[in-house]
Design a protein around this motif. Structure first.
Motif, PDB file in Angstrom:
ATOM      1  N   LEU A  28       0.818  -1.225   0.000  1.00  0.00           N
ATOM      2  CA  LEU A  28       0.000   0.000   0.000  1.00  0.00           C
ATOM      3  C   LEU A  28       0.849   1.272   0.000  1.00  0.00           C
ATOM      4  O   LEU A  28       0.722   2.110  -0.902  1.00  0.00           O
ATOM      5  CB  LEU A  28      -0.953   0.002   1.204  1.00  0.00           C
ATOM      6  N   ALA A  29       1.721   1.389   0.995  1.00  0.00           N
ATOM      7  CA  ALA A  29       2.493   2.634   1.105  1.00  0.00           C
ATOM      8  C   ALA A  29       3.508   2.807  -0.029  1.00  0.00           C
ATOM      9  O   ALA A  29       3.593   3.891  -0.608  1.00  0.00           O
ATOM     10  CB  ALA A  29       3.174   2.712   2.470  1.00  0.00           C
ATOM     11  N   ARG A  40       1.348   3.953  -3.015  1.00  0.00           N
ATOM     12  CA  ARG A  40       0.645   5.231  -2.872  1.00  0.00           C
ATOM     13  C   ARG A  40       1.570   6.374  -2.481  1.00  0.00           C
ATOM     14  O   ARG A  40       1.330   7.512  -2.848  1.00  0.00           O
ATOM     15  CB  ARG A  40      -0.465   5.118  -1.823  1.00  0.00           C
ATOM     16  N   VAL A  41       2.585   6.106  -1.687  1.00  0.00           N
ATOM     17  CA  VAL A  41       3.445   7.198  -1.208  1.00  0.00           C
ATOM     18  C   VAL A  41       4.663   7.358  -2.104  1.00  0.00           C
ATOM     19  O   VAL A  41       5.018   8.462  -2.499  1.00  0.00           O
ATOM     20  CB  VAL A  41       3.879   6.944   0.252  1.00  0.00           C
ATOM     21  N   ARG A  78       5.909  -4.763   6.396  1.00  0.00           N
ATOM     22  CA  ARG A  78       5.216  -3.578   5.891  1.00  0.00           C
ATOM     23  C   ARG A  78       6.052  -2.321   6.148  1.00  0.00           C
ATOM     24  O   ARG A  78       6.160  -1.447   5.283  1.00  0.00           O
ATOM     25  CB  ARG A  78       3.854  -3.460   6.588  1.00  0.00           C
ATOM     26  N   MET A  97       9.120   0.434   3.039  1.00  0.00           N
ATOM     27  CA  MET A  97       9.391   1.835   2.716  1.00  0.00           C
ATOM     28  C   MET A  97      10.893   2.131   2.755  1.00  0.00           C
ATOM     29  O   MET A  97      11.302   3.291   2.687  1.00  0.00           O
ATOM     30  CB  MET A  97       8.649   2.756   3.687  1.00  0.00           C
ATOM     31  N   LEU A 148       3.124   5.141   8.095  1.00  0.00           N
ATOM     32  CA  LEU A 148       3.629   4.703   6.784  1.00  0.00           C
ATOM     33  C   LEU A 148       3.725   5.884   5.818  1.00  0.00           C
ATOM     34  O   LEU A 148       3.915   5.692   4.627  1.00  0.00           O
ATOM     35  CB  LEU A 148       2.707   3.636   6.200  1.00  0.00           C
ATOM     36  N   ALA A 149       3.528   7.091   6.337  1.00  0.00           N
ATOM     37  CA  ALA A 149       3.667   8.331   5.564  1.00  0.00           C
ATOM     38  C   ALA A 149       2.523   8.553   4.585  1.00  0.00           C
ATOM     39  O   ALA A 149       2.626   9.363   3.677  1.00  0.00           O
ATOM     40  CB  ALA A 149       5.018   8.395   4.835  1.00  0.00           C
ATOM     41  N   LEU A 150       1.413   7.838   4.761  1.00  0.00           N
ATOM     42  CA  LEU A 150       0.246   8.144   3.941  1.00  0.00           C
ATOM     43  C   LEU A 150      -0.311   9.494   4.385  1.00  0.00           C
ATOM     44  O   LEU A 150      -0.288   9.818   5.562  1.00  0.00           O
ATOM     45  CB  LEU A 150      -0.832   7.068   4.116  1.00  0.00           C
ATOM     46  N   GLN A 168      -5.220   9.994   1.864  1.00  0.00           N
ATOM     47  CA  GLN A 168      -4.951   8.589   1.506  1.00  0.00           C
ATOM     48  C   GLN A 168      -5.353   7.653   2.630  1.00  0.00           C
ATOM     49  O   GLN A 168      -5.889   6.571   2.392  1.00  0.00           O
ATOM     50  CB  GLN A 168      -3.460   8.410   1.201  1.00  0.00           C
ATOM     51  N   PHE A 173      -7.889   4.803   1.636  1.00  0.00           N
ATOM     52  CA  PHE A 173      -7.435   3.413   1.507  1.00  0.00           C
ATOM     53  C   PHE A 173      -7.572   2.607   2.792  1.00  0.00           C
ATOM     54  O   PHE A 173      -7.547   1.385   2.756  1.00  0.00           O
ATOM     55  CB  PHE A 173      -5.977   3.380   1.047  1.00  0.00           C
TER      56      PHE A 173
END
Lengths: 255, 350
Positions: A115-116, A119-120, A164, A168, B212-214, B218, B222
């Motif tokens: 996800l991250a 998206r990030v 998870r 990153m 997680l830096a979202l 976001q 999500f």
């Protein structure tokens, strides 16, 4: 190796209303080092950890990661609070693992991990998935990519949570009592993953009650109580020859 | 409660059932434990009351079938009348459009109310206060009058000659007026439902996403909203069903091309109000039944990953039921659908 410490805390303080949770924490974590924080509950360990990636705002003192102030920008002698997006940008390189895993229950293990990055960081799905596969292998769960968190044991969930955070590519990993919510027989598998991570040179700050782990892995052990660092030093020394009475009392109860 | 009774209290009675021959109480080393053969708890009162009710219903139905006021031939004549089916389509369109509007505005309002920005928070509060605090019928009358209050839209500096003047084309179209009136009212209720859903998601989820830096957006999109959906869906299904019926109030605007309006229109000419009310009711029932089935499948879809979907399938009583043979108590069957476990029923509005 640069001379700038990965984590540098100078008299960091934090209040919740009139409750002073942190009362001047000063400590340093060099690149590649593992710092373990122990102490009774309510001593401010978790709050300090959450300050490091700005989940909590620091009220006093200075806290910087890799030479960069956390949550603020200094300009012309004045501090400016960072925008949410800027704070998020700072967090990109700090991984965090929670006591209660906090996996996203509506996503599979694989989707939790990708996800991250997608998206990030804007990674393509294929790239993120390939990387996630590697990470799942690394934490020993290569075959669990399609499983939803509810179908994994606590230990497996926490290992997915570690993968998870690693997805990153963080330069610093924070662990907030990662084994406290686990059944005793599942603690070992999580600690094993963390040991491997420490050996690989990851800089880590670990709030834990696992003294054995701290003794084996930590470069520095910090004992915190009532919002202050009571004692800090090499783990063997602190654990076998605690100098302060409060440390002695605490250790006599947990060891 | 009925399930607990029939599960928990197993009245053991030996000498009946297929395993009566084997001696009981002998904890023989490796023999499997003896299955309990029991007569399930009986519920004579339930059966009696059910019989009375069924008889009563039968009497009512037989009587109604013969009463001329119901006008059954008329019902048959109008049920598939073109005017009626077209009106049913209007009712369905009103429901769909106003619910889409209500869900979108409701989501925005809910997020505004939860935002740290006090301006947004108060705007949302004011909106909900007004639209939930006044009857939908009164609101619809008001929206019907808007075209009289504001015959033209103007753009310019207040109290000066306007730069641009546009005739009010929106509120002179009664269908659009109805959608706006229904949608804005419903949005206030939807926002409360959405808010409850968003608040139900564990704070740790938001924290993990933040770590997680979202970004906040976001995180909502999500992580939080997908999980809130399983709380939001059941009461939203109720709201859709409720909206389908509330559309009959558009007579207040006055819009009379919907199912109820057209039924009334026809009966005003034919002087047969009852058969046309029955016709309208049958159409409403058809739509609400279809919606209930749809709701069931959407709920299943959004309970993914929670293990909830499996729970409804398994019958905890199946073992005992099999052991007791066909005499198993009728009350001990499947617990049935999970239904709307946390559904906020904001019924009785208007």
């Amino acid at each position: 190796m640069t001379g700038v410490p990965m984590v540098l805390a100078e008299k960091v303080s934090k209040n919740f209303g009139t409750n002073k949770v942190l009362r001047g924490i000063s400590l340093e974590v060099a690149r590649g080092q593992v710092l373990c924080i122990v102490g009774p509950s309510g001593s401010g360990k978790s709050t300090f950890l959450r300050c490091i990636n700005h989940l909590e705002r620091v009220d006093g003192g200075r806290l910087s990661i890799d030479g960069e102030l956390v949550g603020y920008r200094q300009k012309g002698g004045k501090l400016y609070e960072l925008k949410l997006s800027e704070a998020a940008f700072q967090r990109r390189e700090i991984g965090m693992v929670f006591q209660r895993f906090n996996l996203f229950p509506h996503l599979t293990a694989m989707e939790n991990i990708t996800l991250a990055p997608i998206r990030v960081k804007g990674l393509s799905k294929a790239k993120a998935t390939a990387r996630a596969k590697e990470l799942l292998e690394r934490v020993g769960l290569g075959d669990k990519g399609d499983a939803y968190p509810a179908h994994l044991s606590g230990g497996q969930q926490q290992r997915v949570a570690i993968a998870r955070a690693l997805a990153m590519d963080p330069k610093l990993m924070l662990f907030d009592e990662p084994t406290s919510a686990l059944d005793p027989e599942l603690v070992g598998e999580v600690l094993e993953v963390m040991k491997e991570l420490a050996r690989s040179g990851m800089t880590m700050v670990v709030v834990t009650h696992e003294m054995g782990f701290a003794r084996e892995v930590a470069d520095t052990l910090v004992f915190m109580d009532e919002g202050v660092v009571v004692e800090a030093g090499p783990p063997r020394e602190v654990l076998s020859n605690p100098r302060h009475q409060r440390t002695q009392e605490f250790l006599s109860k947990v060891l | 409660m009925s399930r607990a009774e029939s599960d928990g209290m197993i009245e053991a009675e030996h000498g009946r059932g297929p395993r009566s021959g084997s001696g009981s109480g002998l904890a023989a080393g490796d023999a499997p434990p003896e299955t309990i053969v029991a007569i399930p708890l009986r519920h004579p009162w339930r059966i009696l009351i059910a019989i009375v009710l069924v008889l009563g219903l039968a009497v009512f139905v037989l009587d109604a079938a013969q009463r001329p006021d119901y006008g059954w031939p008329e019902v048959g004549k109008y049920i598939f009348d073109r005017r009626i089916s077209q009106a049913a389509w209007v009712t369905l369109s009103l429901t769909i459009y106003s619910m889409i509007g209500a869900i979108v505005i409701g989501l925005v309002l809910a997020i505004m109310r939860l935002s740290p920005n006090p301006v947004l928070k108060n705007i949302a509060w004011l909106y909900i206060w007004i639209f939930r605090g006044t009857p939908v019928y009164v609101q619809l009358v008001f929206w019907g009058l808007v075209s009289l209050i504001y015959p033209v839209f103007t753009l310019g500096i207040p109290f000066m000659d306007p730069w641009v003047t546009i005739p009010n084309g929106i509120f002179t179209n009664l269908f659009i007026t109805a959608v706006i009136g229904l949608g804005l009212n419903e949005a206030a209720y939807m926002s409360e439902i959405v808010r409850a859903g968003l608040l139900s998601v564990d704070r740790g989820q938001e924290e993990a996403a933040t770590a997680l830096a979202l970004s906040w957006g976001q995180t909502m999109r999500f992580v939080v909203v997908p999980q809130a959906m399983k709380i939001i869906i059941p009461p939203t299904g109720n709201e859709v069903i409720s909206m389908l019926k509330t559309t009959s109030l558009v007579a207040a605007i006055p819009l009379s091309i919907d199912l109820y309006g057209v039924s009334r229109g026809i009966s005003a000419v034919t002087f047969t109000p009852v058969p046309l009310l029955i016709v309208a009711s049958l159409w409403y029932l058809l739509f609400t039944s279809v919606l209930m089935v749809g709701q069931h499948f959407i709920e299943k879809r959004f309970s993914r990953g929670t293990g909830r979907a499996d729970l409804g399938r398994r019958s905890p009583t199946s073992d005992t039921a099999q052991a007791a043979g066909p005499a198993a108590a009728p009350g001990a069957v499947l617990p049935g659908e999970p239904g709307a476990p946390l559904g906020n029923d904001f019924g009785g509005k208007g």
